[in-house]
Design an enzyme around this catalytic site. Structure first.
Site, PDB file in Angstrom:
ATOM      1  CE  LYS A   1      -2.839  -4.120  -3.476  1.00 58.89           C
ATOM      2  NZ  LYS A   1      -2.201  -2.876  -3.941  1.00 58.89           N
TER       3      LYS A   1
ATOM      4  NE  ARG B   1       1.906   4.332  -3.607  1.00 57.89           N
ATOM      5  CZ  ARG B   1       1.062   3.314  -3.723  1.00 57.89           C
ATOM      6  NH1 ARG B   1       1.342   2.315  -4.526  1.00 57.89           N
ATOM      7  NH2 ARG B   1      -0.069   3.298  -3.049  1.00 57.89           N
TER       8      ARG B   1
ATOM      9  NE  ARG C   1      -8.131   9.405  -6.877  1.00 59.38           N
ATOM     10  CZ  ARG C   1      -6.894   9.373  -6.414  1.00 59.38           C
ATOM     11  NH1 ARG C   1      -6.684   9.230  -5.129  1.00 59.38           N
ATOM     12  NH2 ARG C   1      -5.868   9.465  -7.221  1.00 59.38           N
TER      13      ARG C   1
ATOM     14  N   PRO D   1      -8.197   0.003  -0.928  1.00 61.47           N
ATOM     15  CG  PRO D   1     -10.207  -0.481  -1.951  1.00 61.47           C
ATOM     16  CD  PRO D   1      -9.076   0.493  -1.968  1.00 61.47           C
ATOM     17  CD  GLU D   2      -2.724  -1.905   1.323  1.00 63.69           C
ATOM     18  OE1 GLU D   2      -2.028  -2.812   1.821  1.00 63.69           O
ATOM     19  OE2 GLU D   2      -2.465  -0.702   1.472  1.00 63.69           O
TER      20      GLU D   2
END
Ligand code: ZN
Length: 267
Positions: free
Chosen positions: A59, A256, A112, A2-3
């Protein structure tokens, strides 16, 4: 992952279904998501209250409580917010659930467990404590403010866009989409961008995030709803540039994975 656009979607779920309703039961299935915040205090402070206002910064999602203070939600890698009509239909990986007096419940799920649910006294103090930069879609964060924020930074543009202390809300996926739309190499140094590139980067940042929100980021069919020419549907192994069909280049940048088109972005 989620951004900003996904969290904006969760904000709408909360605003539409949960505001103004009395919470008559608070369920904490896994207290680890609260960090050091005591579960018993969390439950007692939310029991019997109403959430009255929502706010999103980057976020982070926040909801004010009628008796004072704010509920804070961060979704980490796999977090989501879902509203259900019945408590029995609790979704998998629900860590915290708010049940409402007149039916319905709000479930914070997180497979997670990276992410956080908490309570704070003041939203502005919370944003300052988290060292968050301006929200990427804040109207006051105009081109001049953006320029000032990134001025002279020698790191690669992708890492700068993802740095929550500089601008809040953008992560791995949307930084790739923004840089693709602006036709900028993710590995280019921020301080090496030409004035025209910097302007394009700012405009595409806002445009990409706004389109993602409008097309329902976070929902299941979202990827199919994106406009033609979006990188996101191709952003996987074996993906091709939606413009020139060149195979996408994939490489590591600051730990990343970056996806870009070697032809369109000269990367
Ligand atoms: Zn291309």
């Amino acid at each position: 992952m989620p951004e900003l656009p996904d969290v904006e979607g969760f904000k709408r779920v909360l605003a539409k279904n949960a505001l103004g309703k009395t919470i008559n039961q608070v369920v904490v299935n896994d207290a680890r998501i609260l960090g050091k915040f005591p579960a018993r205090t969390f439950v007692s402070r939310l029991n019997g209250v109403k959430l009255v206002e929502t706010r999103r910064h980057g976020k982070h999602l926040m909801a004010s409580i009628d008796r004072g203070g704010w509920l804070t939600l961060h979704f980490g890698m796999t977090g989501a917010l879902q509203f259900g009509r019945k408590r029995e239909d609790e979704p998998p990986f629900t860590r915290v659930r708010l049940d409402f007096a007149n039916d319905g419940c709000l479930a914070y799920t997180n497979k997670r467990m990276i992410g956080r649910v908490g309570l704070v006294e003041d939203a502005a103090d919370f944003i300052a404590d988290e060292k968050l930069g301006p929200d990427a879609l804040d109207r006051r964060f105009d081109f001049d403010a953006f320029k000032t924020a990134v001025l002279g930074i020698e790191r690669d543009v992708k890492s700068v866009l993802m740095d929550q202390e500089i601008v809040a809300g953008i992560g791995n996926i949307y930084s790739d989409e923004i840089l693709f739309q602006a036709r900028i190499n993710p590995a280019e140094r921020m301080n090496k961008l030409a004035p025209g590139q910097l302007k394009r980067l700012f405009l595409e940042m806002r445009k990409v995030l706004k389109i993602a929100i409008a097309r329902g980021a976070g929902s299941e069919q979202f990827v199919e709803c994106l406009p033609k020419g979006s990188l996101l549907p191709e952003r996987n192994k074996g993906g091709h540039c939606p413009r020139c069909r060149a195979p996408l280049k994939v490489f590591k940048l600051g730990g990343r994975t970056a996806y870009c088109c070697p032809r369109c972005q000269d990367c």
